[in-house]
Motif scaffolding. Structure first.
Motif, mmCIF file in Angstrom:
data_model
loop_
_atom_site.group_PDB
_atom_site.id
_atom_site.type_symbol
_atom_site.label_atom_id
_atom_site.label_comp_id
_atom_site.label_asym_id
_atom_site.label_seq_id
_atom_site.Cartn_x
_atom_site.Cartn_y
_atom_site.Cartn_z
ATOM 1 N N UNK A 50 -7.682 -99.329 -8.054
ATOM 2 C CA UNK A 50 -7.931 -100.469 -7.175
ATOM 3 C C UNK A 50 -8.418 -100.109 -5.794
ATOM 4 N N UNK A 51 -8.737 -98.861 -5.537
ATOM 5 C CA UNK A 51 -9.225 -98.417 -4.227
ATOM 6 C C UNK A 51 -10.596 -99.053 -3.971
ATOM 7 N N UNK A 52 -10.670 -99.921 -2.961
ATOM 8 C CA UNK A 52 -11.899 -100.665 -2.685
ATOM 9 C C UNK A 52 -13.050 -99.753 -2.254
ATOM 10 N N UNK A 53 -12.767 -98.720 -1.492
ATOM 11 C CA UNK A 53 -13.819 -97.792 -1.091
ATOM 12 C C UNK A 53 -14.377 -97.061 -2.314
ATOM 13 N N UNK A 54 -13.508 -96.708 -3.237
ATOM 14 C CA UNK A 54 -13.953 -96.036 -4.456
ATOM 15 C C UNK A 54 -14.803 -96.984 -5.307
ATOM 16 N N UNK A 55 -14.408 -98.253 -5.378
ATOM 17 C CA UNK A 55 -15.189 -99.239 -6.134
ATOM 18 C C UNK A 55 -16.578 -99.388 -5.518
ATOM 19 N N UNK A 56 -16.644 -99.437 -4.185
ATOM 20 C CA UNK A 56 -17.941 -99.505 -3.502
ATOM 21 C C UNK A 56 -18.789 -98.279 -3.814
ATOM 22 N N UNK A 57 -18.141 -97.119 -3.852
ATOM 23 C CA UNK A 57 -18.858 -95.875 -4.148
ATOM 24 C C UNK A 57 -19.378 -95.870 -5.585
ATOM 25 N N UNK A 58 -18.584 -96.383 -6.527
ATOM 26 C CA UNK A 58 -19.045 -96.489 -7.916
ATOM 27 C C UNK A 58 -20.289 -97.376 -7.972
ATOM 28 N N UNK A 59 -20.268 -98.484 -7.255
ATOM 29 C CA UNK A 59 -21.438 -99.377 -7.214
ATOM 30 C C UNK A 59 -22.640 -98.663 -6.618
ATOM 31 N N UNK A 60 -22.425 -97.950 -5.527
ATOM 32 C CA UNK A 60 -23.525 -97.239 -4.866
ATOM 33 C C UNK A 60 -24.144 -96.203 -5.797
ATOM 34 N N UNK A 61 -23.317 -95.522 -6.563
ATOM 35 C CA UNK A 61 -23.815 -94.467 -7.448
ATOM 36 C C UNK A 61 -24.474 -95.015 -8.714
ATOM 37 N N UNK A 62 -23.913 -96.069 -9.277
ATOM 38 C CA UNK A 62 -24.359 -96.489 -10.606
ATOM 39 C C UNK A 62 -25.365 -97.622 -10.633
ATOM 40 N N UNK A 63 -25.366 -98.523 -9.676
ATOM 41 C CA UNK A 63 -26.280 -99.662 -9.733
ATOM 42 C C UNK A 63 -27.752 -99.227 -9.790
ATOM 43 N N UNK A 64 -28.204 -98.317 -8.932
ATOM 44 C CA UNK A 64 -29.616 -97.904 -9.037
ATOM 45 C C UNK A 64 -29.941 -97.268 -10.386
ATOM 46 N N UNK A 65 -29.014 -96.512 -10.933
ATOM 47 C CA UNK A 65 -29.252 -95.868 -12.227
ATOM 48 C C UNK A 65 -29.358 -96.907 -13.336
ATOM 49 N N UNK A 66 -28.472 -97.894 -13.296
ATOM 50 C CA UNK A 66 -28.512 -98.946 -14.313
ATOM 51 C C UNK A 66 -29.788 -99.766 -14.190
#
Length: 195
Positions: free
Chosen positions: A20-36
């Protein structure tokens, strides 16, 4: 090999996001959205593009994955990559099926030239994609992961080292090179078996 525990590793970030770490969730979005988005852009047939664009589809898949993140068993590096790839491919297939059922509705302006693919090029592209998928499926899981991570998700060699549980980025690069060679051989076998 021990699991990565570096705070900047994707595996660690995903584990923190699951907590549930919000910063980690933001980082997952930053890393994966462009790839997807890149994966969706390459995979969605032109005929299926309509109400949703590929960015919308990629975002939808990522949001749904994040909503289920605490339910996913992601106990190995690369598991989240594989989950997202399968999720986006399934979503793109749904869109392609919907487009096929509803047909294409276009307002044509005869003054505009068509710079898109010809029907022949589209068929060759579809056949090529089908051959790629068949060849990819014939490989060992580690080789598939190497190709998907590097080619489709465009992970860096350092990220690939984590996914493939290799000791260095160079070791991951070599594993990807070997996997690509095996893919080429599998494509060649498929090409000669259909001729």
């Amino acid at each position: 090999m021990a699991r990565p525990d570096k705070s900047d590793s994707t595996f660690f970030v995903i584990q923190e996001a699951q907590k549930g770490d919000h910063e980690a969730i933001d980082e997952v979005c930053r890393r994966y959205l462009p790839r997807l988005e890149r994966l969706a852009t390459r995979r969605l047939p032109v005929a299926a593009r309509g109400v949703f664009d590929t960015g919308d589809i990629a975002q939808e898949v990522l949001v749904k994955a994040l909503q289920r993140l605490d339910q996913l068993q992601l106990d190995t590096p690369g598991a989240f990559h594989c989950y997202l790839r399968q999720a986006i491919i399934s979503r793109l297939r749904d869109e392609a099926r919907k487009a096929k059922r509803r047909g294409i509705v276009l307002d044509l302006d005869v003054r505009l030239a068509d710079h898109g693919s010809s029907p022949l090029e589209q068929v060759i592209g579809k056949v090529g994609l089908e051959r790629y998928e068949a060849a990819l499926e014939s490989l060992k899981p580690a080789d598939r992961d190497a190709i998907i991570g590097r080619v489709e998700l465009q992970l860096s060699h350092a990220e690939m080292a984590e996914v493939l549980q290799k000791s260095s980025a160079d070791a991951a690069r070599k594993a990807v090179d070997r996997a690509l060679l095996r893919l080429g051989l599998a494509l060649r076998r498929l090409g000669t078996s259909t001729n």
